[in-house]
Scaffold this motif. Sequence first.
Motif, PDB file in Angstrom:
ATOM      1  N   GLY A 276       0.900  -1.299   0.061  1.00 43.87           N
ATOM      2  CA  GLY A 276      -0.123   0.016   0.022  1.00 43.87           C
ATOM      3  C   GLY A 276       0.715   1.394  -0.159  1.00 43.87           C
ATOM      4  O   GLY A 276       1.805   1.476  -0.690  1.00 43.87           O
ATOM      5  N   GLN A 277       0.422   2.082   1.092  1.00 45.06           N
ATOM      6  CA  GLN A 277       1.249   3.415   0.940  1.00 45.06           C
ATOM      7  C   GLN A 277       2.650   3.420   1.248  1.00 45.06           C
ATOM      8  O   GLN A 277       3.469   4.136   0.761  1.00 45.06           O
ATOM      9  N   ALA A 278       3.167   2.570   2.132  1.00 44.12           N
ATOM     10  CA  ALA A 278       4.532   2.093   2.147  1.00 44.12           C
ATOM     11  C   ALA A 278       5.287   2.003   0.930  1.00 44.12           C
ATOM     12  O   ALA A 278       6.383   2.524   0.753  1.00 44.12           O
ATOM     13  N   TYR A 279       4.597   1.239   0.145  1.00 40.60           N
ATOM     14  CA  TYR A 279       5.254   0.869  -1.170  1.00 40.60           C
ATOM     15  C   TYR A 279       5.359   1.944  -2.188  1.00 40.60           C
ATOM     16  O   TYR A 279       6.459   2.262  -2.605  1.00 40.60           O
ATOM     17  N   SER A 280       4.458   2.693  -2.249  1.00 43.56           N
ATOM     18  CA  SER A 280       4.193   3.856  -3.091  1.00 43.56           C
ATOM     19  C   SER A 280       5.108   4.963  -2.622  1.00 43.56           C
ATOM     20  O   SER A 280       5.924   5.597  -3.348  1.00 43.56           O
ATOM     21  N   TYR A 281       5.243   5.286  -1.223  1.00 41.43           N
ATOM     22  CA  TYR A 281       6.194   6.032  -0.596  1.00 41.43           C
ATOM     23  C   TYR A 281       7.594   5.780  -1.021  1.00 41.43           C
ATOM     24  O   TYR A 281       8.309   6.595  -1.348  1.00 41.43           O
ATOM     25  N   LEU A 282       7.898   4.527  -0.851  1.00 42.70           N
ATOM     26  CA  LEU A 282       9.242   4.130  -0.894  1.00 42.70           C
ATOM     27  C   LEU A 282       9.747   4.321  -2.593  1.00 42.70           C
ATOM     28  O   LEU A 282      10.865   4.784  -2.864  1.00 42.70           O
ATOM     29  N   THR A 283       8.885   3.826  -3.444  1.00 38.89           N
ATOM     30  CA  THR A 283       9.131   4.024  -4.880  1.00 38.89           C
ATOM     31  C   THR A 283       9.070   5.577  -5.437  1.00 38.89           C
ATOM     32  O   THR A 283      10.012   5.957  -5.989  1.00 38.89           O
ATOM     33  N   GLU A 284       7.982   6.273  -5.003  1.00 35.72           N
ATOM     34  CA  GLU A 284       8.001   7.650  -5.724  1.00 35.72           C
ATOM     35  C   GLU A 284       8.687   8.406  -4.639  1.00 35.72           C
ATOM     36  O   GLU A 284       9.539   9.604  -5.296  1.00 35.72           O
ATOM     37  N   SER A 285       8.600   8.564  -3.351  1.00 36.38           N
ATOM     38  CA  SER A 285       9.352   9.356  -2.662  1.00 36.38           C
ATOM     39  C   SER A 285      10.790   9.132  -2.046  1.00 36.38           C
ATOM     40  O   SER A 285      11.452  10.173  -1.681  1.00 36.38           O
ATOM     41  N   VAL A 286      11.039   8.049  -2.301  1.00 43.65           N
ATOM     42  CA  VAL A 286      12.525   7.657  -1.971  1.00 43.65           C
ATOM     43  C   VAL A 286      13.115   7.212  -3.148  1.00 43.65           C
ATOM     44  O   VAL A 286      14.278   8.035  -3.343  1.00 43.65           O
ATOM     45  N   LEU A 287      12.884   6.332  -3.780  1.00 43.37           N
ATOM     46  CA  LEU A 287      13.915   5.686  -4.792  1.00 43.37           C
ATOM     47  C   LEU A 287      14.101   6.698  -5.957  1.00 43.37           C
ATOM     48  O   LEU A 287      15.357   6.898  -6.467  1.00 43.37           O
ATOM     49  N   GLN A 288      12.960   7.037  -6.509  1.00 43.93           N
ATOM     50  CA  GLN A 288      12.958   7.862  -7.569  1.00 43.93           C
ATOM     51  C   GLN A 288      13.809   9.094  -7.519  1.00 43.93           C
ATOM     52  O   GLN A 288      14.665   9.290  -8.286  1.00 43.93           O
TER      53      GLN A 288
END
Lengths: 161, 185, 648
Positions: B162-174
């Motif tokens: 959920g949110q944890a995943y999208s936060y990781l991809t969009e706000s951290v990794l990208q």
Amino acid sequence: MKKNTIIAIFPLILLAAVPLSQSMAATVQEERIDLQMRDIAKTLRCTICQNESIWESQAELAHQMREIIKERLIKGESPDQIRAYFLNRYGDYILLAPQKSGLNWLLWAGPFVLLAGGGLFLYRTLARWVVQAAEEKQEAPPPIDEHLRKRIEAELHSRED
Amino acid sequence: MIKTWHFVLVIIIAGVLSLFYKGLWGDPRAIPTVLIGTQAPIVSGPEVRTGEMISTGRFQGKVILINFWASWCLECRTEHENLLALNRRFGSNPDFVMLGINYQDREEDARQYLQVNGSNFDHVRDLKGMISIDYGVYGVPETFVIDQKGVIRYKYVGPLVGQAYSYLTESVLQPLLERRPFPSS
Amino acid sequence: MFIEIGHFAVILALVLSVVGIVSPVLGLKTNRPDWVRIGRQAVTLNFFLVSIGMAAMIYSFLTNDYSVRYVAATSNSKLPIFYKVAGLWGGHEGSLLLWVWILTAYSTLVVWMHWRTQPVTMPYLVSVQSLIMFGFLAMIVFLSNPFERIFPVPLDGKDLNPLLQDPAMVVHPPMLYLGYVGFSIPFAFAMAALFSGRLGEEWIKVTQRWTLFAWMALTTGILMGGYWAYYELGWGGYWGWDPVENASFMPWLVGTAFLHSVMVQEKRKMFKVWNLFLIIVTFSLSLIGTFLVRSGVLSSVHSFATDPGRGLYILVFLSVMLALGFGTLIVRSGKLKSQIELDSIISKESAFLFNNLFFLVAAATVFLVTLYPLLIETLKTAKVSVGPPYYNAVFMPVALGLLLMMGIGPSIAWRKASTDNLKKNFLLPTLIAVIATVAAWLIGIRTVFGMAGALTVSFVASTIFIDFAKISALWARRHEINYLLAFYQAFTNNQRRYAGIVTHIGVLVMVVGIIASTVYQVEKVVPMRIGDTMQLKEYTIRMVGLHEVSGANWTAQEGLFEVYKGEELLTVLRPQKRLYPVSQTPTTEAALYTIHLGHVFLTMPEVGSDSVTVRGLINPLILLVWIGGGIMALGVILNIFRPRMKTP
């Protein structure tokens, strides 16, 4: 010939003694390390357990942590360095005795401050009461005569403390 | 007649009760993040399936994602698909590498887990718990993100769903991969 | 069917508790004695109703009725009968029912025993007790219902937590609750005194024995919990400063302070507000203890399932009780004026106050530390731990101070201790204490803890000995009888005082046990195979076997270890690593060999295919901890059943 044999054997005996004493020293060393490890392990919390130190815990993680403590002791690190290693990774949560800094002083000094402050307060209050009581007594009618007083005291004395 | 001790008493009681109230909503599993901003320890060990030695020393200058998991961990199963998707999306980027760390597990179990669930990235066996202790892991799953300079920038406890995943991809990794400034928290 | 009857009975009890709260007060206000009496009947009836609830639950446990959710969660068909009954208090809902049941039993006893002699306070007491009942019954009925059924009915139960399948754990919770709930009686009397304005010494005299009993139950309960932890948790210690242990320790500390300071009010009519304050704090801490265990605010080995809704309810109830208790105290205590008559600071009166100071600081320390992690989490969103190393450094000095007070308090004179009194009572003990400390140093006791222990224990012990010797000599002289008889007569003549001293002796014995078993503990953890030996001080432990055994609901790997002292075989110890298949929980069962009041203690934390990990401990004199506890309880029993004081 005999003498020679003895002379020849003597260094051999000495040589044999070296590993022996080494292994003895090794066990002494090992026991010392074990004791040190125990002392350190008792001050660290097993992070996945409920209220157990890593010395008491039977969890695999605690076991591995004990091994790490041992390895680091053998490397010659001090107990404080080892605690710092864990502290840097797991945070304050891993220390069973909180660091003496910041708000934690509330814990370390609080009880003694309370004791001293409370004691002082109590002493002052009691002293005030004594003065009050003495004043009231002076206003009060003169007490019973000396003879009676002595008898009562003797009686009281025998009945209790 | 109001006396001082009345005040003190009321304040103490109110304080304790509001503390209890706060405590009710606190997450007892919340875990502090102490390692963020520090140099990441080097990870090395045998790969779960091939046995080949792997070391993060090789990946200097890359963004590294490290995920701690175990075959006995139920929450790890819920995030597994997301991890695969993550590597499908970023794996082609030469600046990115992903590594699973198998935590407190039996070798056969770990291997079987990967066989059943599939995997598209490497997994290192944490032999004596050295890696997880080095990273201050409290439990699995836990995920760390290390930047190009080898500094730990992000840590997440719990399954990446959920949110944890999208936060990781969009706000951290990208942002990290694009070398954009990265939100500190 | 039975379960529904029990459920209905408990719902009825909830309704009746409202009657119990309202009708006595209304009766008083409108001057209708009948209404007051209705309150009494409500309390009595509640006891029977909750008993029916208890009986229904126990019946379901005994008949393996797994359609009851709670039974299915804490019992199993293979569970021995003994533990099936104990399953009732093996979880949150059932233990709450036990709590209320004990409350109704206490209340009923009190109402029937004191109705005639305490007509003015009784109505208020009924109201207060009913209010507490209401709080807990409402929780049972609405939030934690043990009578709830489930569908589909499971084939078998999930089993009682194996750690709780232990004789000590069968008795520990009821004992603890007898203590916690027992404090509700002096609390209710104190509230009644505040409401009715009868703030003399009466409520204290009436509740004295109740308080003593509650204190004894709490003490015994805590010590039993300690013994359980000692051999069941397998790390060889009996006290871990766990939040839940602390929760039971706090009311104990303040309750003990209360037991002491009421004596001043009885004798000298002083400290009236203080005593009311202490009992309100004691009972509040009992409630807080219940709150901490059940709300999930603190993590601990003992926590019941966490549920914020439940926690919120308990918090609201707790707030109501605290507001009621302290609010009434604040509003009503303005009218109170203790006569202050103090002749000197060096007197028994002030010794009692200093005793209270130490107890309260000790309690405040435990309170602060228990809540500190919560405080830090709230303020800084960080996590901290506070464990045994902290307590050893901070709590122990306070405890030693308390111990020292135990030597001074009983022997110092009321009103004003003359220099003569001080010299007579304390010169010799001080000398003995100094000599004992030097002797301790000479025989090799070098730890601070050990030496401070030697100093305080010898000081207190000698004051007690001198006290006994003096009074026996006095009676022997006066009645021309031998010393033994004189001691007996003197003791029974002022049994209240000397029973208290017996409890103090128990404390001393326990302290010796605590110090010896902590400072001189020897502990080793080693991997062993069959044939290996391990040396623990003068004992050699040889592993001779490892085999499988099984019990009614478990299987185990059992190790066989011969214990030698020199060449002599002392015993064979059989520690086990058990597995309870139903709940898939492993436990470590310790094996103990008792020698010279100490233990050789073995556990096998890990069992591999060909080697095991063995934890071996020598705990010297550790039995003194519980023997001391027994003596403390004996002192209380002697106190409760004391003969009337005669004139000599």
